[in-house]
Design an enzyme around this catalytic site. Sequence first.
Site, PDB file in Angstrom:
ATOM      1  CG  HIS A  99      41.355  45.831  51.235  1.00  0.00           C
ATOM      2  ND1 HIS A  99      40.696  44.649  50.844  1.00  0.00           N
ATOM      3  CD2 HIS A  99      42.535  46.096  50.652  1.00  0.00           C
ATOM      4  CE1 HIS A  99      41.385  44.357  49.801  1.00  0.00           C
ATOM      5  NE2 HIS A  99      42.427  44.839  49.584  1.00  0.00           N
ATOM      6  CG  HIS A 122      47.329  46.462  49.318  1.00  0.00           C
ATOM      7  ND1 HIS A 122      47.498  44.945  49.009  1.00  0.00           N
ATOM      8  CD2 HIS A 122      46.007  46.630  48.819  1.00  0.00           C
ATOM      9  CE1 HIS A 122      46.347  44.555  48.793  1.00  0.00           C
ATOM     10  NE2 HIS A 122      45.352  45.403  48.368  1.00  0.00           N
ATOM     11  CE  LYS A 133      41.813  39.910  49.524  1.00  0.00           C
ATOM     12  NZ  LYS A 133      42.299  41.111  49.163  1.00  0.00           N
ATOM     13  CG  HIS A 140      40.667  40.162  44.897  1.00  0.00           C
ATOM     14  ND1 HIS A 140      41.545  41.045  44.812  1.00  0.00           N
ATOM     15  CD2 HIS A 140      40.065  40.026  43.487  1.00  0.00           C
ATOM     16  CE1 HIS A 140      41.310  41.945  43.704  1.00  0.00           C
ATOM     17  NE2 HIS A 140      40.441  41.358  42.773  1.00  0.00           N
ATOM     18  CG  HIS A 149      38.450  45.197  46.414  1.00  0.00           C
ATOM     19  ND1 HIS A 149      37.904  44.095  45.982  1.00  0.00           N
ATOM     20  CD2 HIS A 149      39.536  44.909  46.838  1.00  0.00           C
ATOM     21  CE1 HIS A 149      38.736  43.395  45.879  1.00  0.00           C
ATOM     22  NE2 HIS A 149      40.040  43.835  46.335  1.00  0.00           N
ATOM     23  CG  ASP A 163      42.338  47.567  47.010  1.00  0.00           C
ATOM     24  OD1 ASP A 163      43.329  47.133  47.553  1.00  0.00           O
ATOM     25  OD2 ASP A 163      41.822  47.333  45.993  1.00  0.00           O
TER      26      ASP A 163
HETATM   27  C1  NCD Z   1      46.288  45.757  44.847  1.00  0.00           C
HETATM   28  C2  NCD Z   1      47.853  45.798  44.833  1.00  0.00           C
HETATM   29  O1  NCD Z   1      48.333  46.567  44.116  1.00  0.00           O
HETATM   30  O2  NCD Z   1      48.227  45.223  45.794  1.00  0.00           O
HETATM   31  N1  NCD Z   1      45.888  46.310  43.603  1.00  0.00           N
HETATM   32  C3  NCD Z   1      44.566  46.769  43.336  1.00  0.00           C
HETATM   33  O3  NCD Z   1      44.285  47.177  42.265  1.00  0.00           O
HETATM   34  N2  NCD Z   1      43.481  46.865  44.206  1.00  0.00           N
HETATM   35  C4  NCD Z   1      45.758  44.178  44.915  1.00  0.00           C
HETATM   36  C5  NCD Z   1      44.382  44.080  45.143  1.00  0.00           C
HETATM   37  O4  NCD Z   1      44.053  44.499  46.270  1.00  0.00           O
HETATM   38  O5  NCD Z   1      43.724  43.479  44.198  1.00  0.00           O
HETATM   39 ZN    ZN Z   2      43.516  45.278  47.909  1.00  0.00          ZN
END
Ligand code: NCD
Ligand code: ZN
Length: 353
Positions: A28, A30, A111, A148, A188, A258
């Site tokens: 996971h 970003h 997702k 999520h 998460h 995450d």
């Molecule tokens: C994530 C993001 O910034 O893309 N932020 C987070 O706090 N985890 C989005 C997400 O996974 O909820």
């Molecule tokens: Zn995330």
Amino acid sequence: MIPRLPFVEEFHTFRMNTLTIPLCDDFHVHVRQDDMMKAVVPYLAAGGMSRVLVMPNTTPPITSTAQALAYKEELEAVDPNITYLMTMYLHPDITVEEVHKAADAGIVGIKSYPRGVTTNSDAGIEDYSLYYPLFEAMQERGLVLELHGEIPSDHERDICVLNAEEYFLSHLKQLYTDFPYLRIVLEHITTAAAVAAIREAPETVGATVTAHHLELTVDDWAGQNHNFCKPVAKYPHDRAALREIVAEGHPRVFLGSDSAPHPRNAKEAACGCAGVFTSPLLAAYVADTLESLGCLDRMRSFACEFGADFYGLPRNEGTLTLSKQTCTVPASYGDVVPFRASQKLSWSLCPHS
Ligand code: NCD
Ligand code: ZN
């Protein structure tokens, strides 16, 4: 013949104050777009990862196979040595036909973001029944549904960030009951309630745990924007439950960082963005925490094996060595402030071959 101990390498290397494990998986992450993407993708390998599950909450969100493949190409252009497992964003634009197309193209999951609960979730879902035909196709084709697991705040019903995950758990149960062959990952997890839900869920249901949720509680993000993420870290007893399920080596609980980079000004703004950045030192954060919990021997299964097994992927080849040497987390990586900035970790990542 004397059977070989499974962790014989660790026993040997521990004497040398090093820990050698396979390269890790982050199920996971970003990795953003444009300049931020170019800045953060090189940190995946630096943090000990070989394979990552890429989140689709880009702008616009990834809602087609073509977009996912184009995004993958962009990522490969930055670092071709990482394996990028691609996902799409559950959205009304996705048809059953598109699910089959995605499966044919090797996309591994879809997702789901409940609407409005986190960064770039304006296009998220409100009601799962609309998506039942897609889940049917995903189940048939082996795509994983990543959730999520929070519902939007609703003050009339006393729902806010602290109980939003617990209220989501009935949806999880409904989904795995209605789709008994669909693999589902509750992403998460942050609560004792979610830990209990995973324990009682069938084999088709797994969960990711981040490095930061093993460390943080409410006290660490209230007033400290850089520790603010969604779902927010909860009570000490919730953190204890997360630590316990990781320490015991539950086979359906694995690393998903995450890691969610935001520029410093977006984090430090009056209304700061949610997200904690852990990619550059991910394996070191995990080693530091697991050692402090007395379960460093779980590092291999948590970060390198259970996720791959759940997703039905081969385990990684190649090794990662960490050394028992204090490292100081940088104050920032360019414009992004990492988790535990300027603090010390008890393990350092050695450059890997
Ligand atoms: C994530 C993001 O910034 O893309 N932020 C987070 O706090 N985890 C989005 C997400 O996974 O909820
Ligand atoms: Zn995330």
